[in-house]
Design an enzyme around this catalytic site. Structure first.
Site, PDB file in Angstrom:
ATOM      1  N   HIS A 104       0.837  -1.209   0.000  1.00 16.32           N
ATOM      2  CA  HIS A 104       0.000   0.000   0.000  1.00 16.32           C
ATOM      3  C   HIS A 104       0.869   1.257   0.000  1.00 16.32           C
ATOM      4  O   HIS A 104       0.601   2.214  -0.725  1.00 16.32           O
ATOM      5  CB  HIS A 104      -0.878   0.046   1.264  1.00 16.32           C
ATOM      6  CG  HIS A 104      -2.119  -0.774   1.172  1.00 16.32           C
ATOM      7  ND1 HIS A 104      -2.576  -1.359   0.016  1.00 16.32           N
ATOM      8  CD2 HIS A 104      -3.037  -1.095   2.133  1.00 16.32           C
ATOM      9  CE1 HIS A 104      -3.709  -2.003   0.259  1.00 16.32           C
ATOM     10  NE2 HIS A 104      -4.004  -1.866   1.541  1.00 16.32           N
TER      11      HIS A 104
ATOM     12  N   TYR B  49      -7.169   3.533  11.099  1.00 17.55           N
ATOM     13  CA  TYR B  49      -7.430   2.595  10.009  1.00 17.55           C
ATOM     14  C   TYR B  49      -6.724   3.112   8.766  1.00 17.55           C
ATOM     15  O   TYR B  49      -6.693   4.330   8.524  1.00 17.55           O
ATOM     16  CB  TYR B  49      -8.939   2.468   9.763  1.00 17.55           C
ATOM     17  CG  TYR B  49      -9.667   1.765  10.893  1.00 17.55           C
ATOM     18  CD1 TYR B  49      -9.973   0.404  10.810  1.00 17.55           C
ATOM     19  CD2 TYR B  49     -10.040   2.443  12.043  1.00 17.55           C
ATOM     20  CE1 TYR B  49     -10.635  -0.248  11.840  1.00 17.55           C
ATOM     21  CE2 TYR B  49     -10.697   1.808  13.085  1.00 17.55           C
ATOM     22  CZ  TYR B  49     -10.997   0.454  12.971  1.00 17.55           C
ATOM     23  OH  TYR B  49     -11.647  -0.195  13.997  1.00 17.55           O
ATOM     24  N   GLU B  50      -6.151   2.222   7.982  1.00 21.60           N
ATOM     25  CA  GLU B  50      -5.303   2.660   6.876  1.00 21.60           C
ATOM     26  C   GLU B  50      -6.068   3.422   5.799  1.00 21.60           C
ATOM     27  O   GLU B  50      -5.469   4.061   4.943  1.00 21.60           O
ATOM     28  CB  GLU B  50      -4.528   1.484   6.267  1.00 21.60           C
ATOM     29  CG  GLU B  50      -5.394   0.431   5.628  1.00 21.60           C
ATOM     30  CD  GLU B  50      -4.607  -0.847   5.298  1.00 21.60           C
ATOM     31  OE1 GLU B  50      -3.424  -0.935   5.613  1.00 21.60           O
ATOM     32  OE2 GLU B  50      -5.224  -1.763   4.718  1.00 21.60           O
ATOM     33  N   SER B  51      -7.394   3.371   5.857  1.00 18.98           N
ATOM     34  CA  SER B  51      -8.198   4.160   4.927  1.00 18.98           C
ATOM     35  C   SER B  51      -8.023   5.659   5.156  1.00 18.98           C
ATOM     36  O   SER B  51      -8.476   6.457   4.340  1.00 18.98           O
ATOM     37  CB  SER B  51      -9.669   3.795   5.099  1.00 18.98           C
ATOM     38  OG  SER B  51     -10.052   3.957   6.458  1.00 18.98           O
ATOM     39  N   GLY B  52      -7.392   6.051   6.261  1.00 18.80           N
ATOM     40  CA  GLY B  52      -7.141   7.467   6.486  1.00 18.80           C
ATOM     41  C   GLY B  52      -7.808   8.036   7.728  1.00 18.80           C
ATOM     42  O   GLY B  52      -7.696   9.225   7.989  1.00 18.80           O
TER      43      GLY B  52
END
Lengths: 270, 233, 270, 233
Positions: A104, B49-52
């Site tokens: 990622h 969370y890696e979504s931001g």
């Protein structure tokens, strides 16, 4: 300068066989409708780019649109595998699929480098991972400290496609909630298409919203529900049940093909 | 109360988090564990969370790392490039949770392929954030069910490095690095050291002082089940 | 974890003689009060970093706090020169001032690299400029295309100081309007102090606002008006007349010194 | 109507902008010119200030590049690192305005020092955004008053490259690159070619077809003065 077009026109004008295409979205605002239109138009030999290829990429791959996938995580979030992606990689059905696999962090840096008109991006990455040997990453030395870091080539897709909540009549696009890499994809791509839930007279300011100016976008198409079964923050929720259903639909080639015929190929385009 | 192996895993992982912990959570057990910690002893624990989403405080257990509620309840929502550059690589995260299909005795993980990379038997989803989580957070917590297929002598592919793995919680017990090798330090109630040995694909080192994990308390289980029920409404 | 402190405590605890300190702000939210407290505490030998050093840097330099300036544009915006900066560079008064001069693009990349924990940043920059030979910039080759680009070393100040509109009682900071490089400075610095207009129970979401989490900040001090004579969007306007006045105040060493004594040294700290 | 040399410069620069132009403006004359274009023939012209405001539509003439009104009226406000990376370096800007203390015949500019860099006679504010504006936008417009001290044979310091300079508007006329050298192509009403030669520190090339600039129209001057009045209220 963004032109307001139908989805059919937008895909026809912007996407060509052999193009590198990124349909992005990080769980939120995934441009499903645009992916379906690519399938209906029978585009072939695409290099598909996405951090988190999920259902719509499984569909594009299973329908034979893709030659190559550039990605970092390809699964059905919270459910499991993408069976069409697996079938292509494991058995070459319906066609072999070349993989360029990143982390990622590497993908994010590559998009940011593309948006910044740089040929590469730098990260502390791919350390202690076998991925480094399997992908396009090189070591680069800091010219001040001598430290070694990873370099990834910039993503510069031919076409970037994202979905957003709304646009105004000039084609300025506003999106909010989880904004992912949407802005980077539009700016990194040579051409761009944004599908939106609605076109409004004026984009009111909104907490957490970003605006992408119309003069960075080629085409805007109004496609309400265009992110379903993913969600559009403020418009509709994620159809979690469909993600679970997809596990069954996609396992078998025939079931998949029949489902695609009924729900995508024979769907009336917007 | 009786409880499942998953519940034991989530509870034991949650216990390692404090109100000062900033943790990077994936979906599934890690998200369950981190949200449980917030509902019990560590209300200040920061979930990323890696979504931001930074400082998300979901009422329901999220079903994906990009659920709308995460953005709505977060202290800040940032772009994905910023998340990986400023926050993860920036060294801001204390604990990162990882799962995998395979782990070796050094804590290296495989979430990429079973079989050969070019001609895989099973193509797994891939590393996602794992390669950089594994080398950027201060401590990696691994959550993984025990089996000889998962705990292997030799990984088919090394997706991420084990150098920062501090703690592996399984359905049978807990492994921690001792002298550079994962060592059994605890067994969960109902498991024995031999059970763990049998489920491990390498010759497992066992600490001299293996203790039994405390069973989930009624309060822990109640909080956990409330979270899970809400998330599935 | 941010501690809520007085400005006096904040500067005393965080800043030491010889430190590299960045007080940032791009026209908006310039931390004047914090700069004044540094002057009152008589700190010395500082390396001052800022893209656009203006009045408060002129004051720090004129009062002998600085040994070195790292910058890209040092002027009185819309008015002209900074006379104390010029006097230090041209005549060594009150002390010689070493310069490390960048372009804005170079400074911005250096802050972003610092926030990203990278030793350097990359840009298409310093091309055809004599600056390249006068500053810390090296050429770096793209490992994929062979193209040459510029590399700048990351900014990693000892202390980053910014002003913002508000914080909550935990020390989460919210700022909006022109957000400049404020987030990058906080994240790039080893220690950080944020002065705010007010401390509130809850930070309501606001269009265009960014939040900096309390656990990235060492200290927050409530200093209403702490950005004057610059402005705080939503709180007060820029005192444009004072920027013009500064031209006269700062031209002459004695006038400057007298003004500083009256308005800064003898000011009651917050 | 009578008008000043500054007004002539602003009007003539504004005329070069269209509704499709995306331009990077600094404070002072460039900001005046770009805002004037928006009030007259180019209402769609997009103004970008390096403070991070994209598509600002100020009612008043801003006094600094970071005025609050720029953020309030902008289509988007981005961070300064993003402005320089995605927008300027990203190749999104058509026209960039630059000023300077010195210019040479190739359009190279000095805004750094008069005299030697290490021991300057006059330390100027410095390049700011200029080095990368000069090489990242498609066309550079320079606005600079004519004098032999400004139009020099040899710069004391080259802050930015002249390679993309397409147009230099001064208080006396207009210079454009012809065969790699700035060449006088127009004189403003009331100026002569000899006036311009006398105010230029190098042997000035003059186009065969030098024309006279059209004087500011009443409409242009009215719009310009309305802007300036508002900005100084």
């Amino acid at each position: 300068m963004a032109e307001i077009v139908s989805l059919t026109e937008g895909i026809r004008e912007l996407v060509t066989d052999g193009d590198t295409v990124a349909l992005e979205g990080f769980t939120h605002l995934i441009p499903h409708a645009a992916g379906h239109e690519i399938i209906r138009q029978g585009l072939r030999d695409l290099t598909l780019v996405r951090m988190t290829p999920d259902l719509v990429y499984d569909q594009l791959i299973g329908m034979g649109c893709a030659r190559k996938l550039v990605f970092s995580w390809g699964g059905n979030p919270g459910v499991g595998s993408l069976h069409r992606l697996r079938d292509a990689v494991e058995h070459g059905w319906p066609a072999p699929l070349e993989l360029e696999e990143h982390s990622h962090a590497g993908m994010a840096v590559a998009y940011a480098a593309g948006a910044s008109n740089l040929p590469f991006g730098v990260l502390r990455g791919y350390l202690g991972s076998d991925l480094a040997a399997r992908t396009r990453v090189r070591r680069i030395e800091c010219p001040f400290t001598g430290e070694e870091l990873a370099a990834v080539p910039a993503h510069r897709p031919d076409v970037g496609i994202v979905h957003a909540q709304r646009a105004d009549r000039q084609g300025n696009v506003q999106l909010w909630g989880i904004t992912g890499v949407q802005k980077e994809v539009v700016l990194a791509s040579a051409r761009s298409l944004v599908t939106v839930e609605e076109i409004v007279d004026e984009l009111e300011p909104k907490a957490g919203a970003m605006t992408i100016p119309h003069w960075t976008i080629d085409a805007v198409a109004c496609v309400p529900g265009g992110a379903r079964p993913s969600y559009a923050h403020g418009y509709y929720d994620r159809d979690n049940a469909f993600y679970v259903e997809w596990e069954q639909i996609s396992r078998d080639r025939d079931t998949f093909t029949a489902w695609m015929r009924e729900h995508v190929l024979e769907e009336v385009p917007v | 109360m009786t409880y499942t192996a998953d519940e034991m895993m989530a509870v034991e992982a949650a216990r390692r988090l404090t109100s000062d912990t900033v943790c990077f959570v994936g979906i599934g057990l890690p998200s369950l564990a981190a949200n449980l910690a917030r509902r019990t002893h560590a209300p200040g624990c920061t979930l990323i969370y890696e979504s931001g989403t930074i400082g998300a405080k979901p009422q329901q257990l999220p079903l994906s790392i990009g659920d709308g509620e995460l953005a709505e309840t977060a202290d800040a929502v940032v772009s994905v490039p910023e998340m990986f550059a400023y926050w993860l690589q920036g060294g801001r995260i204390g604990v990162g949770f990882l799962g995998a299909a395979q782990i070796d005795r050094h804590g290296n993980l495989n979430s990429t392929v079973i079989g050969d990379y070019a001609t895989p038997k099973v193509r797994l989803p891939g590393g996602g954030g794992a390669p950089e989580i594994a080398t950027s957070v201060r401590e990696v917590f691994v959550m993984l069910r025990h089996s000889p297929r998962a705990f292997v002598e030799q990984l088919d592919f090394r997706t991420s490095s084990g150098e920062r793995v501090r703690f592996v919680v399984t359905d049978l017990g807990i492994l921690e690095p001792r002298d550079g090798e994962l060592t059994l330090t605890r067994v969960h109630p109902g498991s024995t050291v031999d059970d763990v040995r049998a489920a491990t694909g390498w010759e497992l080192k066992v600490a001299d002082d293996v203790e039994e994990t405390a069973a989930p308390t009624d309060a822990e289980l109640a909080a956990l089940r409330a979270l899970k029920t809400k998330g599935r409404e």
